[in-house]
Design an enzyme around this catalytic site. Sequence first.
Site, PDB file in Angstrom:
ATOM      1  N   ARG A 126      43.184  58.256  62.794  1.00 52.42           N
ATOM      2  CA  ARG A 126      44.189  59.562  62.908  1.00 52.42           C
ATOM      3  C   ARG A 126      44.086  59.999  64.501  1.00 52.42           C
ATOM      4  O   ARG A 126      45.124  60.423  65.251  1.00 52.42           O
ATOM      5  CB  ARG A 126      44.042  60.646  61.975  1.00 52.42           C
ATOM      6  CG  ARG A 126      45.105  61.649  61.880  1.00 52.42           C
ATOM      7  CD  ARG A 126      45.386  62.224  60.637  1.00 52.42           C
ATOM      8  NE  ARG A 126      44.056  62.569  59.831  1.00 52.42           N
ATOM      9  CZ  ARG A 126      44.408  63.075  58.744  1.00 52.42           C
ATOM     10  NH1 ARG A 126      45.281  63.398  58.071  1.00 52.42           N
ATOM     11  NH2 ARG A 126      43.137  63.395  58.137  1.00 52.42           N
ATOM     12  N   ARG A 127      42.720  60.053  64.874  1.00 56.74           N
ATOM     13  CA  ARG A 127      42.649  60.463  66.151  1.00 56.74           C
ATOM     14  C   ARG A 127      41.397  59.493  66.795  1.00 56.74           C
ATOM     15  O   ARG A 127      40.411  59.133  66.151  1.00 56.74           O
ATOM     16  CB  ARG A 127      41.776  62.005  66.051  1.00 56.74           C
ATOM     17  CG  ARG A 127      42.915  63.131  65.667  1.00 56.74           C
ATOM     18  CD  ARG A 127      42.163  64.245  65.773  1.00 56.74           C
ATOM     19  NE  ARG A 127      41.143  64.538  64.661  1.00 56.74           N
ATOM     20  CZ  ARG A 127      41.806  64.814  63.410  1.00 56.74           C
ATOM     21  NH1 ARG A 127      42.913  65.003  63.283  1.00 56.74           N
ATOM     22  NH2 ARG A 127      40.593  64.840  62.573  1.00 56.74           N
TER      23      ARG A 127
ATOM     24  N   LYS B  17      43.570  55.430  37.535  1.00 61.83           N
ATOM     25  CA  LYS B  17      42.767  54.000  37.457  1.00 61.83           C
ATOM     26  C   LYS B  17      43.285  53.837  35.792  1.00 61.83           C
ATOM     27  O   LYS B  17      43.384  52.385  35.744  1.00 61.83           O
ATOM     28  CB  LYS B  17      41.357  54.145  37.403  1.00 61.83           C
ATOM     29  CG  LYS B  17      40.767  54.739  38.729  1.00 61.83           C
ATOM     30  CD  LYS B  17      39.500  55.341  38.727  1.00 61.83           C
ATOM     31  CE  LYS B  17      38.959  55.509  40.223  1.00 61.83           C
ATOM     32  NZ  LYS B  17      37.747  56.583  40.193  1.00 61.83           N
TER      33      LYS B  17
HETATM   34  N1  LIG Z   1      35.239  57.081  48.647  1.00 59.78           N
HETATM   35  C1  LIG Z   1      35.071  56.234  47.617  1.00 59.78           C
HETATM   36  O1  LIG Z   1      34.141  56.245  47.012  1.00 59.78           O
HETATM   37  C2  LIG Z   1      36.248  55.441  47.229  1.00 59.78           C
HETATM   38  C3  LIG Z   1      36.073  54.772  46.109  1.00 59.78           C
HETATM   39  C4  LIG Z   1      37.133  53.908  45.479  1.00 59.78           C
HETATM   40  C5  LIG Z   1      38.178  53.905  46.158  1.00 59.78           C
HETATM   41  N2  LIG Z   1      38.462  54.795  47.275  1.00 59.78           N
HETATM   42  C6  LIG Z   1      39.753  54.834  47.881  1.00 59.78           C
HETATM   43  O2  LIG Z   1      39.478  54.465  49.417  1.00 59.78           O
HETATM   44  C7  LIG Z   1      40.625  55.079  50.235  1.00 59.78           C
HETATM   45  C8  LIG Z   1      39.715  55.689  51.223  1.00 59.78           C
HETATM   46  O3  LIG Z   1      38.855  56.633  50.725  1.00 59.78           O
HETATM   47  P1  LIG Z   1      37.624  57.432  51.707  1.00 59.78           P
HETATM   48  O4  LIG Z   1      36.614  57.909  50.819  1.00 59.78           O
HETATM   49  O5  LIG Z   1      37.242  56.450  52.857  1.00 59.78           O
HETATM   50  O6  LIG Z   1      38.662  58.435  52.430  1.00 59.78           O
HETATM   51  P2  LIG Z   1      38.329  59.060  53.764  1.00 59.78           P
HETATM   52  O7  LIG Z   1      39.141  60.455  53.694  1.00 59.78           O
HETATM   53  O8  LIG Z   1      36.928  59.160  54.189  1.00 59.78           O
HETATM   54  O9  LIG Z   1      39.081  58.147  54.828  1.00 59.78           O
HETATM   55  C9  LIG Z   1      40.215  58.026  55.160  1.00 59.78           C
HETATM   56  C10 LIG Z   1      40.547  57.946  56.229  1.00 59.78           C
HETATM   57  O10 LIG Z   1      42.082  57.617  56.804  1.00 59.78           O
HETATM   58  C11 LIG Z   1      42.406  58.424  57.984  1.00 59.78           C
HETATM   59  N3  LIG Z   1      43.768  58.460  58.122  1.00 59.78           N
HETATM   60  C12 LIG Z   1      44.528  59.369  57.633  1.00 59.78           C
HETATM   61  N4  LIG Z   1      46.010  59.300  57.937  1.00 59.78           N
HETATM   62  C13 LIG Z   1      45.789  58.209  58.744  1.00 59.78           C
HETATM   63  C14 LIG Z   1      46.808  57.258  59.461  1.00 59.78           C
HETATM   64  N5  LIG Z   1      48.154  57.877  59.432  1.00 59.78           N
HETATM   65  N6  LIG Z   1      46.652  56.485  60.370  1.00 59.78           N
HETATM   66  C15 LIG Z   1      45.349  55.994  60.542  1.00 59.78           C
HETATM   67  N7  LIG Z   1      44.181  56.732  59.833  1.00 59.78           N
HETATM   68  C16 LIG Z   1      44.369  57.650  58.776  1.00 59.78           C
HETATM   69  C17 LIG Z   1      41.581  59.558  57.859  1.00 59.78           C
HETATM   70  O11 LIG Z   1      41.576  60.286  59.144  1.00 59.78           O
HETATM   71  C18 LIG Z   1      40.164  59.333  57.243  1.00 59.78           C
HETATM   72  O12 LIG Z   1      39.279  59.065  58.232  1.00 59.78           O
HETATM   73  C19 LIG Z   1      41.485  55.924  49.025  1.00 59.78           C
HETATM   74  O13 LIG Z   1      42.325  55.361  48.743  1.00 59.78           O
HETATM   75  C20 LIG Z   1      40.197  56.015  48.085  1.00 59.78           C
HETATM   76  O14 LIG Z   1      41.063  56.587  46.920  1.00 59.78           O
HETATM   77  C21 LIG Z   1      37.693  55.313  47.803  1.00 59.78           C
HETATM   78  N1  LIG Z   2      36.348  60.206  43.137  1.00 59.68           N
HETATM   79  C1  LIG Z   2      35.890  59.251  42.273  1.00 59.68           C
HETATM   80  C2  LIG Z   2      35.524  58.038  43.372  1.00 59.68           C
HETATM   81  C3  LIG Z   2      36.745  57.235  44.109  1.00 59.68           C
HETATM   82  O1  LIG Z   2      37.651  56.585  42.961  1.00 59.68           O
HETATM   83  C4  LIG Z   2      34.760  59.179  41.553  1.00 59.68           C
HETATM   84  O2  LIG Z   2      34.223  60.353  41.160  1.00 59.68           O
HETATM   85  O3  LIG Z   2      34.657  58.429  40.599  1.00 59.68           O
END
Ligand SMILES: NC(=O)c1ccc[n+]([C@@H]2O[C@H](COP(=O)([O-])OP(=O)(O)OC[C@H]3O[C@@H](n4cnc5c(N)ncnc54)[C@H](O)[C@@H]3O)[C@@H](O)[C@H]2O)c1
Ligand SMILES: N[C@@H](CCO)C(=O)O
Length: 432
Positions: free
Chosen positions: A47-48, A208
Amino acid sequence: MRMNTLRVALLGCGVVGSEVARQMTERSDDLSARIGARLELAGVAVRRTGRDRAASGISPELFTTDAAGLVERDDVDLIVEVIGGIEPARGLILSALERGKSVVTANKALMADDGYALHTAADKHGVDLYYEAAVAGAIPLLRPLRESLAGDHITRVLGIVNGTTNYILDQMDSYGSGFAEALEEAQSLGYAEADPTADIEGFDAAAKAAILASIAFHSPVTMSDVHRQGITDVTSADVASAKAMGAVVKLLAICELAPDGDAVGVRVHPAMIPRTHPLAGVRGAYNAVFVEAEAAGQVMFYGPGAGGAPTASAILGDLVTVARNRIGGVTGPGGSWYADRRVHPMGQTSTRYHISLDVDDRPGVLAAVATVFAEHGVSIETVRQRTERPDDAELVVVTHKASDEALTATVAGLGRLDTVRDVMSVMRVEGG
Ligand SMILES: NC(=O)c1ccc[n+]([C@@H]2O[C@H](COP(=O)([O-])OP(=O)(O)OC[C@H]3O[C@@H](n4cnc5c(N)ncnc54)[C@H](O)[C@@H]3O)[C@@H](O)[C@H]2O)c1
Ligand SMILES: N[C@@H](CCO)C(=O)O
Ligand code: NA
């Protein structure tokens, strides 16, 4: 011979994205040997770009704020989407698929809403769409359902698919914490987000469940088809009451074939399960999914359902698969919707129930209560009475299987009895 190179665009570099980049770099040689081609990071959309990205170990020139432009680049072969949410993720994935680029995503919200359209686009353009990380993080689950169990007839998928709520309920059960206190602990440990709504209201688990039901039952199930109830109303009294009958409260995602096999029921709600059930022993923020299939019997998948590194493990597994497919000029199994089963109305779903009532302790009260159950055709399995003060008792009724409709009518009837001071809790009982 020079090894082929496949160039990967990473969309999003947060908790999961930064781990994907790290693991891709760290295991680069092994991944190349397994795929038969080198994986190279072509760009990272963020994003940034201004923030200090040095700690990520990613070359600064790879960062861009132009995600759409990155997806369109001719030198990009594969896309990993870890931005999350519906837009711009959806548009970016569609753009990639239309350009013949396979996509790996962790985006449960998007796949639960739009899985059918995205799979259709992937099939049309002859590319792969993989999302193992979207359900139960590192646990291999979607691929086993789509591939290993593809020859069987799945009848039920029952699981704990949200780590945050499992942690909260486990704290309430193990240490007697109240809901608010356990939520605070989950937040301080980084399990629950500052806005914990998606987890505690069951939206995350419902997304899910929709994905699991679609795959297991070859039918397009979306988020709006899922009956959803979170854990915000679960009280210490419910947890104690479960304990008293040798059970534990868990937030369950349940996807099952209706008795006629023509419809699919999909629901997420707290339920009491016996402590002897394998899901009862799933502690802390772990996930576990129990699959019941006609020939295989009961199969359980267990492990870390979230976190940067475990989630990235699932993404890399998908990335290796789509890269291999690309090298081999093939695609993996696409979306499968041939069964096109309808969604079973929640009102007709039958489960056992645990009902706790605050009643007057005097002659005829139990008979009046039992009559209300009988009037709605709900059969009682056990009744337990605890008297704490003169004239005041708690009645705990566990029913045999009853439809949601019949139970709702029963509870309304109980509420109208003068002798019932309060219907303190109503919770489903599963896994008996
Ligand atoms: N964190 C977990 O444990 C986990 C587990 C399973 C699935 N997920 C999935 O993984 C995905 C990411 O999760 P996360 O925990 O890394 O989230 P996060 O918020 O840490 O990361 C998302 C990133 O995307 C960036 N972003 C937003 N808009 C954007 C754009 N237009 N262009 C480029 N970058 C952009 C944000 O700035 C952020 O850094 C989600 O779909 C989430 O549901 C996460
Ligand atoms: N927020 C979820 C993780 C991402 O799917 C959890 O607590 O299991
Ligand atoms: Na998974």
